[in-house]
Design an enzyme around this catalytic site. Structure first.
Site, PDB file in Angstrom:
ATOM      1  N   ASP A  39      -3.556 101.310  17.791  1.00  0.00           N
ATOM      2  CA  ASP A  39      -4.107 100.132  17.100  1.00  0.00           C
ATOM      3  C   ASP A  39      -3.731  98.909  17.936  1.00  0.00           C
ATOM      4  OD1 ASP A  39      -5.054  99.973  13.858  1.00  0.00           O
ATOM      5  OD2 ASP A  39      -4.528  98.057  14.779  1.00  0.00           O
ATOM      6  N   VAL A  66      -9.224  98.842  22.331  1.00  0.00           N
ATOM      7  CA  VAL A  66     -10.241  99.758  22.867  1.00  0.00           C
ATOM      8  C   VAL A  66     -11.258  99.057  23.765  1.00  0.00           C
ATOM      9  CG1 VAL A  66     -10.039 101.402  20.963  1.00  0.00           C
ATOM     10  CG2 VAL A  66     -11.770  99.579  20.850  1.00  0.00           C
ATOM     11  N   ASN A  92     -12.425 105.481  16.459  1.00  0.00           N
ATOM     12  CA  ASN A  92     -12.688 104.931  15.133  1.00  0.00           C
ATOM     13  C   ASN A  92     -12.772 103.409  15.114  1.00  0.00           C
ATOM     14  OD1 ASN A  92     -12.439 104.996  12.048  1.00  0.00           O
ATOM     15  ND2 ASN A  92     -10.553 103.910  12.645  1.00  0.00           N
ATOM     16  N   TYR A 158     -23.379  94.289  14.266  1.00  0.00           N
ATOM     17  CA  TYR A 158     -22.745  95.527  13.786  1.00  0.00           C
ATOM     18  C   TYR A 158     -23.755  96.675  13.803  1.00  0.00           C
ATOM     19  CZ  TYR A 158     -19.906  98.570  10.774  1.00  0.00           C
ATOM     20  OH  TYR A 158     -19.179  99.613  10.268  1.00  0.00           O
ATOM     21  N   LYS A 162     -23.480  99.983  16.068  1.00  0.00           N
ATOM     22  CA  LYS A 162     -23.353 101.322  15.466  1.00  0.00           C
ATOM     23  C   LYS A 162     -24.538 102.221  15.820  1.00  0.00           C
ATOM     24  CE  LYS A 162     -19.325 101.009  13.331  1.00  0.00           C
ATOM     25  NZ  LYS A 162     -18.171 101.818  13.757  1.00  0.00           N
ATOM     26  N   THR A 193     -11.705 100.456   1.695  1.00  0.00           N
ATOM     27  CA  THR A 193     -10.605 100.027   2.565  1.00  0.00           C
ATOM     28  C   THR A 193     -10.244  98.595   2.182  1.00  0.00           C
ATOM     29  OG1 THR A 193     -12.253  99.424   4.197  1.00  0.00           O
ATOM     30  CG2 THR A 193     -11.199 101.546   4.498  1.00  0.00           C
TER      31      THR A 193
HETATM   32  N1  LIG Z   1     -14.851 100.378   5.473  1.00  0.00           N
HETATM   33  C1  LIG Z   1     -16.130 100.696   5.408  1.00  0.00           C
HETATM   34  O1  LIG Z   1     -16.782 100.561   4.368  1.00  0.00           O
HETATM   35  C2  LIG Z   1     -16.829 101.275   6.626  1.00  0.00           C
HETATM   36  C3  LIG Z   1     -18.138 101.767   6.482  1.00  0.00           C
HETATM   37  C4  LIG Z   1     -18.761 102.314   7.590  1.00  0.00           C
HETATM   38  C5  LIG Z   1     -18.109 102.384   8.809  1.00  0.00           C
HETATM   39  N2  LIG Z   1     -16.850 101.882   8.921  1.00  0.00           N
HETATM   40  C6  LIG Z   1     -16.209 101.972  10.236  1.00  0.00           C
HETATM   41  O2  LIG Z   1     -14.978 102.655  10.122  1.00  0.00           O
HETATM   42  C7  LIG Z   1     -14.087 102.210  11.133  1.00  0.00           C
HETATM   43  C8  LIG Z   1     -12.778 101.792  10.501  1.00  0.00           C
HETATM   44  O3  LIG Z   1     -13.057 100.801   9.545  1.00  0.00           O
HETATM   45  P1  LIG Z   1     -12.017 100.407   8.387  1.00  0.00           P
HETATM   46  O4  LIG Z   1     -12.839  99.813   7.291  1.00  0.00           O
HETATM   47  O5  LIG Z   1     -11.121 101.543   8.121  1.00  0.00           O
HETATM   48  O6  LIG Z   1     -11.267  99.212   9.096  1.00  0.00           O
HETATM   49  P2  LIG Z   1      -9.946  98.422   8.661  1.00  0.00           P
HETATM   50  O7  LIG Z   1     -10.350  96.998   8.754  1.00  0.00           O
HETATM   51  O8  LIG Z   1      -9.376  98.932   7.394  1.00  0.00           O
HETATM   52  O9  LIG Z   1      -8.969  98.807   9.858  1.00  0.00           O
HETATM   53  C9  LIG Z   1      -9.347  98.526  11.135  1.00  0.00           C
HETATM   54  C10 LIG Z   1      -8.173  98.731  12.109  1.00  0.00           C
HETATM   55  O10 LIG Z   1      -8.747  98.505  13.385  1.00  0.00           O
HETATM   56  C11 LIG Z   1      -7.800  97.819  14.175  1.00  0.00           C
HETATM   57  N3  LIG Z   1      -8.507  97.194  15.288  1.00  0.00           N
HETATM   58  C12 LIG Z   1      -9.259  96.069  15.269  1.00  0.00           C
HETATM   59  N4  LIG Z   1      -9.695  95.785  16.501  1.00  0.00           N
HETATM   60  C13 LIG Z   1      -9.225  96.751  17.333  1.00  0.00           C
HETATM   61  C14 LIG Z   1      -9.319  96.984  18.731  1.00  0.00           C
HETATM   62  N5  LIG Z   1      -9.999  96.148  19.524  1.00  0.00           N
HETATM   63  N6  LIG Z   1      -8.703  98.077  19.248  1.00  0.00           N
HETATM   64  C15 LIG Z   1      -7.991  98.915  18.453  1.00  0.00           C
HETATM   65  N7  LIG Z   1      -7.849  98.725  17.123  1.00  0.00           N
HETATM   66  C16 LIG Z   1      -8.450  97.653  16.566  1.00  0.00           C
HETATM   67  C17 LIG Z   1      -7.197  96.843  13.182  1.00  0.00           C
HETATM   68  O11 LIG Z   1      -5.969  96.308  13.655  1.00  0.00           O
HETATM   69  C18 LIG Z   1      -7.068  97.693  11.929  1.00  0.00           C
HETATM   70  O12 LIG Z   1      -5.807  98.338  11.855  1.00  0.00           O
HETATM   71  C19 LIG Z   1     -14.813 101.090  11.872  1.00  0.00           C
HETATM   72  O13 LIG Z   1     -15.441 101.607  13.024  1.00  0.00           O
HETATM   73  C20 LIG Z   1     -15.842 100.642  10.865  1.00  0.00           C
HETATM   74  O14 LIG Z   1     -16.946 100.025  11.467  1.00  0.00           O
HETATM   75  C21 LIG Z   1     -16.193 101.335   7.863  1.00  0.00           C
END
Ligand SMILES: NC(=O)c1ccc[n+]([C@@H]2O[C@H](COP(=O)([O-])OP(=O)(O)OC[C@H]3O[C@@H](n4cnc5c(N)ncnc54)[C@H](O)[C@@H]3O)[C@@H](O)[C@H]2O)c1
Length: 253
Positions: A39, A66, A92, A158, A162, A193
């Site tokens: 992270d 990343v 992720n 976004y 994606k 989340t």
């Molecule tokens: N939450 C949703 O409803 C949802 C829906 C569809 C897809 N997603 C996707 O799931 C994945 C995770 O989402 P989430 O909601 O669990 O996120 P979150 O916001 O709960 O957690 C995201 C984590 O990513 C870390 N992060 C941010 N930028 C980063 C970087 N450049 N390098 C490494 N780490 C980094 C943050 O520090 C954080 O710990 C993402 O790709 C998101 O697009 C989420």
């Protein structure tokens, strides 16, 4: 208590300090993998490692943005140094920009979203595949989104990022289908989340009402799908993007 599904496997999970990534890291560790939690939020990453260790699993933390090729390469090296190889990876990390009509989108926000969400997935795949090709193969899951399969007004950067993740998943899968590396994606719908959990109950109920199953996904729902795609249960599956959305996409609009 851990199971043997991923016994002796070494795994990387990016953005596993919170949310879906944390749930995936916990799940892989519970299934026996040794996990490199990664992270950019060191405290959050350390907390995930602690949770894994408390549950009897094995994990270390390694900071990696990343969007940086050097940091992603170092992350793969860390997995190899720490756990003797790299068998599983979950790419992720992904971020969104504030919803805006396209004419109001800030180009800097566009670029940030693309850098982390799309370029970050590309750089991760590139480093992981290069290693796996030389060391007996592996399995990879990218976190896409239903926004990568269906377009949504206002979510231009976004959605574009994606959709790109879905395309990267397919290209990488075809390139490596006969080389012992399977590459798939999960496409979550609305997941409970931090971002959603902090909304008022009424707003969360509103989201849930749009979903045929009438509930938001829990991060563990996404982790279960990722674990399946990484496992030998999915040994003939590559290049798919699996919606994990309570029926949202099939319902249509
Ligand atoms: N939450 C949703 O409803 C949802 C829906 C569809 C897809 N997603 C996707 O799931 C994945 C995770 O989402 P989430 O909601 O669990 O996120 P979150 O916001 O709960 O957690 C995201 C984590 O990513 C870390 N992060 C941010 N930028 C980063 C970087 N450049 N390098 C490494 N780490 C980094 C943050 O520090 C954080 O710990 C993402 O790709 C998101 O697009 C989420």
């Amino acid at each position: 208590m851990t199971s043997a599904v991923f016994e002796n496997k070494s795994a990387i999970v990016t953005a596993s300090g919170a949310g879906i990534g944390r749930a995936i890291a916990l799940r892989l560790a519970a299934d026996g993998a040794k996990v490199v939690v990664s992270d950019v939020d060191d405290a959050a990453g350390a907390e995930t490692v602690e949770l894994i260790r408390e549950a009897g699993g094995t994990a270390v933390y390694h900071r990696a943005n990343v969007a940086s090729d050097d940091e992603v390469q170092a992350l793969v090296r860390r997995a190899v140094e720490e756990f003797g190889g790299l068998d599983l990876a979950v790419n992720n990390a992904g971020i969104g920009a504030a919803p805006q009509p396209i004419q109001d989108q800030d180009p800097a926000a566009w670029q940030r979203t693309l850098d982390v969400t799309l370029t970050g997935t590309f750089l991760s795949l590139r480093a992981e595949i290069a290693y796996m090709l030389e060391h007996g193969g592996g399995a990879i899951v990218n976190t896409a989104s239903i926004a990568g399969l269906q377009s949504t007004a206002g979510l231009t950067p976004y959605g574009a990022a994606k959709h790109g993740v879905v395309s990267l998943t397919q290209s990488a899968a075809i390139e490596n289908a006969d080389k012992g590396i399977r590459i798939n994606a999960v496409a979550p719908g609305a997941v409970e989340t931090a971002a959603l959990a902090n909304l008022p109950q009424e707003a969360r109920d509103g989201y849930a009402a749009q979903i045929p199953m009438k509930r938001l996904a829990q991060p563990e729902d996404i982790a279960a799908a990722a674990a399946f795609l990484l496992s030998d249960q999915a040994s003939f599956i590559t290049g798919v993007t699996l919606p994990v959305d309570g029926g949202t996409l099939v319902r249509g609009s």
